[in-house]
Design a protein around this motif. Structure first.
Motif, mmCIF file in Angstrom:
data_model
loop_
_atom_site.group_PDB
_atom_site.id
_atom_site.type_symbol
_atom_site.label_atom_id
_atom_site.label_comp_id
_atom_site.label_asym_id
_atom_site.label_seq_id
_atom_site.Cartn_x
_atom_site.Cartn_y
_atom_site.Cartn_z
ATOM 1 N N ALA A 1 4.686 14.881 9.664
ATOM 2 C CA ALA A 1 4.310 13.818 10.602
ATOM 3 C C ALA A 1 4.420 12.464 9.912
ATOM 4 C CB ALA A 1 2.883 14.041 11.095
ATOM 5 N N SER A 2 4.605 11.439 10.703
ATOM 6 C CA SER A 2 4.631 10.076 10.168
ATOM 7 C C SER A 2 3.219 9.659 9.811
ATOM 8 C CB SER A 2 5.232 9.127 11.192
ATOM 9 O OG SER A 2 6.561 9.508 11.473
ATOM 10 N N PHE A 3 3.093 8.596 9.060
ATOM 11 C CA PHE A 3 1.794 8.107 8.601
ATOM 12 C C PHE A 3 1.691 6.630 8.931
ATOM 13 C CE2 PHE A 3 -0.709 6.831 4.567
ATOM 14 C CZ PHE A 3 -1.932 6.969 5.204
ATOM 15 N N GLY A 4 0.592 6.247 9.576
ATOM 16 C CA GLY A 4 0.370 4.856 9.950
ATOM 17 C C GLY A 4 0.434 4.680 11.457
ATOM 18 N N GLY A 5 -0.056 3.530 11.906
ATOM 19 C CA GLY A 5 -0.142 3.271 13.334
ATOM 20 C C GLY A 5 1.176 2.871 13.970
ATOM 21 N N ARG A 6 1.308 3.157 15.239
ATOM 22 C CA ARG A 6 2.522 2.818 15.996
ATOM 23 C C ARG A 6 2.642 1.321 16.276
ATOM 24 N NH1 ARG A 6 5.874 6.588 17.327
ATOM 25 N NH2 ARG A 6 5.192 8.729 17.412
ATOM 26 N N HIS A 7 1.567 0.561 16.115
ATOM 27 C CA HIS A 7 1.623 -0.884 16.354
ATOM 28 C C HIS A 7 1.920 -1.659 15.077
ATOM 29 C CE1 HIS A 7 0.685 -1.017 20.597
ATOM 30 N NE2 HIS A 7 -0.036 0.064 20.368
ATOM 31 N N ALA A 8 2.410 -0.991 14.075
ATOM 32 C CA ALA A 8 2.764 -1.631 12.807
ATOM 33 C C ALA A 8 4.004 -2.501 12.992
ATOM 34 C CB ALA A 8 3.028 -0.555 11.751
ATOM 35 N N TRP A 9 4.135 -3.511 12.131
ATOM 36 C CA TRP A 9 5.323 -4.378 12.167
ATOM 37 C C TRP A 9 6.390 -3.914 11.185
ATOM 38 C CZ3 TRP A 9 6.868 -6.964 7.773
ATOM 39 C CH2 TRP A 9 5.918 -7.063 6.741
ATOM 40 N N LEU A 10 6.010 -3.039 10.238
ATOM 41 C CA LEU A 10 6.927 -2.545 9.215
ATOM 42 C C LEU A 10 7.012 -1.027 9.285
ATOM 43 C CD1 LEU A 10 8.628 -2.850 6.582
ATOM 44 C CD2 LEU A 10 6.460 -2.807 5.321
ATOM 45 N N LEU A 11 8.242 -0.514 9.363
ATOM 46 C CA LEU A 11 8.476 0.927 9.297
ATOM 47 C C LEU A 11 9.243 1.216 8.012
ATOM 48 C CD1 LEU A 11 8.409 3.768 10.585
ATOM 49 C CD2 LEU A 11 10.609 3.204 11.670
ATOM 50 N N ILE A 12 8.708 2.113 7.185
ATOM 51 C CA ILE A 12 9.367 2.528 5.952
ATOM 52 C C ILE A 12 9.996 3.884 6.213
ATOM 53 C CG2 ILE A 12 9.044 3.128 3.523
ATOM 54 C CD1 ILE A 12 6.581 1.203 3.598
ATOM 55 N N VAL A 13 11.309 3.975 5.972
ATOM 56 C CA VAL A 13 12.039 5.216 6.242
ATOM 57 C C VAL A 13 12.512 5.820 4.925
ATOM 58 C CG1 VAL A 13 13.996 6.269 7.449
ATOM 59 C CG2 VAL A 13 12.801 4.313 8.476
ATOM 60 N N GLY A 14 12.006 7.001 4.637
ATOM 61 C CA GLY A 14 12.432 7.746 3.453
ATOM 62 C C GLY A 14 13.522 8.730 3.828
ATOM 63 N N LEU A 15 13.802 9.653 2.910
ATOM 64 C CA LEU A 15 14.876 10.623 3.130
ATOM 65 C C LEU A 15 14.395 11.848 3.897
ATOM 66 C CD1 LEU A 15 15.907 10.058 -0.447
ATOM 67 C CD2 LEU A 15 17.626 10.057 1.324
ATOM 68 N N ALA A 16 13.507 12.615 3.257
ATOM 69 C CA ALA A 16 13.020 13.877 3.810
ATOM 70 C C ALA A 16 11.732 14.234 3.091
ATOM 71 C CB ALA A 16 14.070 14.969 3.606
ATOM 72 N N PRO A 17 10.937 15.126 3.677
ATOM 73 C CA PRO A 17 9.705 15.532 2.990
ATOM 74 C C PRO A 17 10.022 16.196 1.657
ATOM 75 C CG PRO A 17 9.762 16.380 5.241
ATOM 76 C CD PRO A 17 11.108 15.795 4.953
ATOM 77 N N GLY A 18 9.254 15.851 0.654
ATOM 78 C CA GLY A 18 9.418 16.485 -0.657
ATOM 79 C C GLY A 18 8.712 17.829 -0.684
#
Length: 182
Positions: A1-18
């Motif tokens: 699952a993603s972490f953090g609120g949906r009303h955030a201004w910044l989305l950090i996109v990684g590769l895949a779950p470790g």
């Protein structure tokens, strides 16, 4: 699952779950080396509060940012292939579309950069990956690039903590103005 609120201004996109990180703890970048660098940097820039202790129940909260991955499952050999990225594109697209106040996306690595552009239906050749770049995409959020904060990248010298910190500092300086709600 993603972490953090949906009303955030910044989305950090990684590769895949470790395998030893998010797959074990159910929180992106939690329990692996990349999380140590990522969360320490987010805390330093006020994008997280609390204490990061490499556990999903450590009380850490994100402020104004959300973290997700381009691929939703642990890939064989810890390297996602094109078919996995394509199969997971709808999940990343839903993340982006589901964030009404999104102003900036930080792509951690070339794969995440390419996945974001694919979700936005923007050609990669128009905005090539370059560590530290802030791409002003037409009609879309700003796309910021950083090498992935993995142990491999830091041990080989491709990415240092100072280089990663600099990317976050530039993102904070270029943050779109926040609308005041009355």
């Amino acid at each position: 699952a993603s972490f953090g609120g949906r009303h955030a201004w910044l989305l950090i996109v990684g590769l895949a779950p470790g395998l030893r990180g998010a797959n074990r703890t159910s929180r992106p970048f939690t329990g692996d080396f990349a999380g140590d660098l990522l969360y320490a940097t987010l805390l330093r820039h006020g994008l997280a509060v609390g204490t990061y202790d490499a556990r999903a129940d450590d009380g850490l909260r994100l402020v104004g940012c959300r973290i997700t991955n381009a691929v939703r499952c642990v890939p064989p050999g810890n390297k996602p292939v094109a078919s996995e990225v394509a199969a997971c594109r709808r999940f990343l697209a839903a993340e982006i579309q589901g964030m009404p106040e999104l102003g900036t996306i930080l792509a951690l690595g070339v794969l995440a950069h390419s996945a974001v552009l694919a979700c936005l239906d923007i050609r990669k050749r128009l905005y090539p990956f370059r560590h530290g770049a802030l791409h002003r995409l037409p009609g879309s959020p700003v796309l910021a690039d950083s090498y992935h904060c993995s142990r491999y990248n830091t041990q080989t010298g491709r990415l240092s903590a100072a280089m990663f910190d600099d990317v976050l500092a530039r993102i904070m300086l270029s943050r779109p103005p926040v609308a005041v709600r009355l």
